[in-house]
Design a protein around this motif. Structure first.
Motif, PDB file in Angstrom:
ATOM      1  N   SER A  22      31.916  44.131  47.127  1.00 62.61           N
ATOM      2  CA  SER A  22      32.282  43.481  45.866  1.00 62.61           C
ATOM      3  C   SER A  22      33.309  44.309  45.102  1.00 62.61           C
ATOM      4  CB  SER A  22      31.022  43.277  45.018  1.00 62.61           C
ATOM      5  OG  SER A  22      31.337  42.677  43.778  1.00 62.61           O
ATOM      6  N   ALA A  23      33.121  45.632  45.086  1.00 59.27           N
ATOM      7  CA  ALA A  23      34.076  46.501  44.397  1.00 59.27           C
ATOM      8  C   ALA A  23      35.451  46.446  45.065  1.00 59.27           C
ATOM      9  CB  ALA A  23      33.548  47.932  44.369  1.00 59.27           C
ATOM     10  N   GLN A  24      35.474  46.431  46.401  1.00 58.73           N
ATOM     11  CA  GLN A  24      36.745  46.364  47.124  1.00 58.73           C
ATOM     12  C   GLN A  24      37.477  45.060  46.850  1.00 58.73           C
ATOM     13  OE1 GLN A  24      37.210  49.799  47.957  1.00 58.73           O
ATOM     14  NE2 GLN A  24      38.510  48.642  49.342  1.00 58.73           N
ATOM     15  N   GLU A  25      36.738  43.969  46.758  1.00 59.22           N
ATOM     16  CA  GLU A  25      37.360  42.687  46.444  1.00 59.22           C
ATOM     17  C   GLU A  25      38.007  42.712  45.066  1.00 59.22           C
ATOM     18  OE1 GLU A  25      34.161  39.993  46.961  1.00 59.22           O
ATOM     19  OE2 GLU A  25      34.377  39.851  49.140  1.00 59.22           O
ATOM     20  N   LYS A  29      47.406  47.857  48.870  1.00 55.59           N
ATOM     21  CA  LYS A  29      46.614  46.636  49.081  1.00 55.59           C
ATOM     22  C   LYS A  29      46.137  46.553  50.532  1.00 55.59           C
ATOM     23  CE  LYS A  29      47.052  41.630  49.339  1.00 55.59           C
ATOM     24  NZ  LYS A  29      47.968  40.474  49.225  1.00 55.59           N
ATOM     25  N   GLU A  30      47.022  46.853  51.480  1.00 56.08           N
ATOM     26  CA  GLU A  30      46.635  46.817  52.888  1.00 56.08           C
ATOM     27  C   GLU A  30      45.570  47.868  53.198  1.00 56.08           C
ATOM     28  OE1 GLU A  30      47.393  44.598  55.165  1.00 56.08           O
ATOM     29  OE2 GLU A  30      48.418  43.536  53.542  1.00 56.08           O
ATOM     30  N   GLN A  31      45.687  49.042  52.567  1.00 53.65           N
ATOM     31  CA  GLN A  31      44.676  50.075  52.766  1.00 53.65           C
ATOM     32  C   GLN A  31      43.318  49.618  52.240  1.00 53.65           C
ATOM     33  OE1 GLN A  31      46.531  51.939  55.047  1.00 53.65           O
ATOM     34  NE2 GLN A  31      45.309  53.582  54.193  1.00 53.65           N
ATOM     35  N   GLU A  32      43.315  48.993  51.076  1.00 52.15           N
ATOM     36  CA  GLU A  32      42.064  48.495  50.494  1.00 52.15           C
ATOM     37  C   GLU A  32      41.486  47.359  51.336  1.00 52.15           C
ATOM     38  OE1 GLU A  32      40.589  50.028  48.234  1.00 52.15           O
ATOM     39  OE2 GLU A  32      42.199  51.331  47.525  1.00 52.15           O
ATOM     40  N   ARG A  79      41.863  47.048  54.563  1.00 43.58           N
ATOM     41  CA  ARG A  79      41.316  47.672  55.767  1.00 43.58           C
ATOM     42  C   ARG A  79      39.940  48.277  55.477  1.00 43.58           C
ATOM     43  NH1 ARG A  79      45.196  50.681  56.527  1.00 43.58           N
ATOM     44  NH2 ARG A  79      46.415  49.284  57.857  1.00 43.58           N
ATOM     45  N   ARG A  80      39.800  48.922  54.314  1.00 47.15           N
ATOM     46  CA  ARG A  80      38.514  49.484  53.932  1.00 47.15           C
ATOM     47  C   ARG A  80      37.479  48.366  53.691  1.00 47.15           C
ATOM     48  NH1 ARG A  80      40.425  52.220  50.180  1.00 47.15           N
ATOM     49  NH2 ARG A  80      40.902  54.064  51.416  1.00 47.15           N
ATOM     50  N   TRP A  81      37.938  47.249  53.109  1.00 44.57           N
ATOM     51  CA  TRP A  81      37.047  46.112  52.868  1.00 44.57           C
ATOM     52  C   TRP A  81      36.542  45.539  54.194  1.00 44.57           C
ATOM     53  CZ3 TRP A  81      38.134  40.904  54.178  1.00 44.57           C
ATOM     54  CH2 TRP A  81      37.247  39.967  53.658  1.00 44.57           C
ATOM     55  N   LYS A  82      37.412  45.452  55.191  1.00 41.55           N
ATOM     56  CA  LYS A  82      36.996  44.954  56.500  1.00 41.55           C
ATOM     57  C   LYS A  82      35.975  45.892  57.147  1.00 41.55           C
ATOM     58  CE  LYS A  82      41.233  42.406  57.561  1.00 41.55           C
ATOM     59  NZ  LYS A  82      42.411  42.308  58.457  1.00 41.55           N
ATOM     60  N   GLU A  83      36.146  47.195  56.976  1.00 40.89           N
ATOM     61  CA  GLU A  83      35.185  48.154  57.524  1.00 40.89           C
ATOM     62  C   GLU A  83      33.815  47.979  56.882  1.00 40.89           C
ATOM     63  OE1 GLU A  83      36.870  51.964  56.906  1.00 40.89           O
ATOM     64  OE2 GLU A  83      38.430  51.742  58.459  1.00 40.89           O
ATOM     65  N   TYR A  84      33.794  47.817  55.570  1.00 35.69           N
ATOM     66  CA  TYR A  84      32.521  47.593  54.880  1.00 35.69           C
ATOM     67  C   TYR A  84      31.865  46.287  55.332  1.00 35.69           C
ATOM     68  CZ  TYR A  84      33.707  51.373  51.634  1.00 35.69           C
ATOM     69  OH  TYR A  84      34.007  52.585  51.078  1.00 35.69           O
ATOM     70  N   LYS A  85      32.683  45.256  55.528  1.00 33.07           N
ATOM     71  CA  LYS A  85      32.139  43.978  55.984  1.00 33.07           C
ATOM     72  C   LYS A  85      31.510  44.116  57.363  1.00 33.07           C
ATOM     73  CE  LYS A  85      32.931  40.136  54.685  1.00 33.07           C
ATOM     74  NZ  LYS A  85      32.144  39.096  53.981  1.00 33.07           N
ATOM     75  N   GLU A  86      32.160  44.851  58.259  1.00 31.02           N
ATOM     76  CA  GLU A  86      31.626  45.053  59.601  1.00 31.02           C
ATOM     77  C   GLU A  86      30.339  45.877  59.555  1.00 31.02           C
ATOM     78  OE1 GLU A  86      31.436  44.413  63.607  1.00 31.02           O
ATOM     79  OE2 GLU A  86      32.824  43.554  62.139  1.00 31.02           O
ATOM     80  N   GLN A  87      30.308  46.919  58.739  1.00 31.02           N
ATOM     81  CA  GLN A  87      29.091  47.725  58.597  1.00 31.02           C
ATOM     82  C   GLN A  87      27.952  46.897  58.006  1.00 31.02           C
ATOM     83  OE1 GLN A  87      30.024  51.229  56.324  1.00 31.02           O
ATOM     84  NE2 GLN A  87      31.688  51.840  57.697  1.00 31.02           N
ATOM     85  N   TYR A  88      28.273  46.037  57.046  1.00 29.79           N
ATOM     86  CA  TYR A  88      27.252  45.187  56.437  1.00 29.79           C
ATOM     87  C   TYR A  88      26.692  44.194  57.449  1.00 29.79           C
ATOM     88  CZ  TYR A  88      25.116  41.980  53.062  1.00 29.79           C
ATOM     89  OH  TYR A  88      24.237  41.184  52.376  1.00 29.79           O
ATOM     90  N   LYS A  89      27.562  43.666  58.296  1.00 25.90           N
ATOM     91  CA  LYS A  89      27.121  42.740  59.341  1.00 25.90           C
ATOM     92  C   LYS A  89      26.171  43.430  60.313  1.00 25.90           C
ATOM     93  CE  LYS A  89      28.993  39.701  62.940  1.00 25.90           C
ATOM     94  NZ  LYS A  89      30.248  39.229  63.595  1.00 25.90           N
ATOM     95  N   GLU A  90      26.519  44.645  60.742  1.00 21.95           N
ATOM     96  CA  GLU A  90      25.649  45.399  61.647  1.00 21.95           C
ATOM     97  C   GLU A  90      24.337  45.763  60.963  1.00 21.95           C
ATOM     98  OE1 GLU A  90      27.932  48.737  62.798  1.00 21.95           O
ATOM     99  OE2 GLU A  90      29.356  47.592  64.034  1.00 21.95           O
ATOM    100  N   ASN A  91      24.400  46.088  59.682  1.00 24.83           N
ATOM    101  CA  ASN A  91      23.191  46.438  58.942  1.00 24.83           C
ATOM    102  C   ASN A  91      22.232  45.254  58.838  1.00 24.83           C
ATOM    103  OD1 ASN A  91      21.987  46.605  55.808  1.00 24.83           O
ATOM    104  ND2 ASN A  91      21.801  48.478  56.999  1.00 24.83           N
ATOM    105  N   LEU A  92      22.750  44.071  58.577  1.00 18.83           N
ATOM    106  CA  LEU A  92      21.897  42.878  58.509  1.00 18.83           C
ATOM    107  C   LEU A  92      21.263  42.580  59.861  1.00 18.83           C
ATOM    108  CD1 LEU A  92      23.939  40.393  56.280  1.00 18.83           C
ATOM    109  CD2 LEU A  92      21.978  41.797  55.644  1.00 18.83           C
ATOM    110  N   ALA A  93      22.015  42.782  60.930  1.00 18.65           N
ATOM    111  CA  ALA A  93      21.450  42.576  62.270  1.00 18.65           C
ATOM    112  C   ALA A  93      20.319  43.555  62.537  1.00 18.65           C
ATOM    113  CB  ALA A  93      22.546  42.740  63.323  1.00 18.65           C
TER     114      ALA A  93
END
Length: 291
Positions: free
Chosen positions: A106-109, A258-261, A263-277
């Protein structure tokens, strides 16, 4: 009366002796007493005896006997309790990590939206600065057209662009002269004249583009070169050009951030997906474990 009679007749109630309770309490607590009361006549029905024995009586008896052995319970349940506590702690850690990742996403968005607004604001400011620079360049071109093309000697590059401009304009004037020379007439000659007009129109546009390009190069060279012609116009153009360049660099830096942020947002999304699994796997493997 029932406990007294049982005691006088020498009838032993094992549940009273094992649990240190009274004969009356043990009798009523015995599964041989409460199961028939709960189940009613169906407990004694011929067709349901196997069902209740398998589904209710045997498990209840096993649980009751295991509860009577407090020492054995402590020895066998302690490792299980420790293992369960460890699993629960890990599950709670995963839930906490999921909440942290969700907050980071949410913060990254919010950061990305802020960068997009900054880029949009820089684009609008750049458009205004470009318009101001174009006005300064048009003012310089007017001075070049009225006097500089004949008199000003800035440098060799400027002279080369001036020569290209003059050659393009000469070709353009020749095309215009040829167009005026041919008057439309009937028949085959008229058709040829129209064909020639189309060809000259194409050549006309080509020469105009070349002349405009040479003019643009002359103006840019006038602004960048060292000379003493029209100092105020040159200074105004340099100032506006510097502002455009600064805004362009700032916009590029904002786009990079913006691109760096993102990229960091995508990393958090992937970690969140793995965490939910991982959380779902823990709930599935441990019987819907909850916090």
């Amino acid at each position: 009366m029932l406990p007294v009679l049982l005691k006088r007749k020498g009838v032993r109630v094992p549940f009273a002796e094992q649990t240190d309770t009274s004969y009356l309490t043990a009798a009523f607590a015995s599964p041989f007493f409460f199961l028939p009361v709960i189940l009613g006549n169906s407990f004694f029905s011929q067709g349901a005896q196997h069902f209740y024995f398998k589904k209710l009586l045997v498990p209840s008896t096993i649980v009751y006997i295991s509860l009577l052995s407090s020492t054995v319970e402590e020895e066998t349940c302690e490792p299980l309790l420790k293992a369960w506590e460890k699993r629960t702690a890990f599950y709670n850690d995963e839930l906490e990590r999921a909440e942290q990742l969700k907050n980071k996403i949410s913060a990254q968005e919010s950061v990305i939206r802020s960068q997009e607004q900054k880029i949009q604001s820089l684009k609008q400011e750049m458009d205004k600065s470009m318009s101001a620079l174009d006005e300064a360049k048009n003012d310089i071109w007017l001075s070049l057209y009225t006097s500089g093309l004949k008199e000003w000697d800035i440098n060799d590059t400027f002279s080369s662009h001036r020569r290209e401009y003059r050659e393009a304009m000469n070709r353009l004037n020749e095309i215009e002269r040829q167009r005026r020379k041919h008057n439309p007439r009937a028949g085959f000659r008229s058709m040829m004249n129209r064909t020639a007009a189309h060809v000259t129109t194409y050549m006309d546009e080509k020469e105009k583009r070349e002349a405009n390009e040479a003019m643009r190069k002359m103006v840019d060279e006038f602004i960048d070169a060292e000379h003493a012609y029209e100092p105020h116009k040159k200074a105004a153009a340099l100032e506006r050009k510097k502002k455009v360049d600064d805004l362009q660099n700032e916009k590029q830096e904002a786009e990079y951030q913006k691109e760096q942020e993102r990229r960091r947002w995508k990393e958090y999304k992937e970690q969140y997906k793995e965490n939910l699994a991982s959380i779902r796997a823990l709930e599935r493997d441990n019987g819907s474990i909850t916090k």
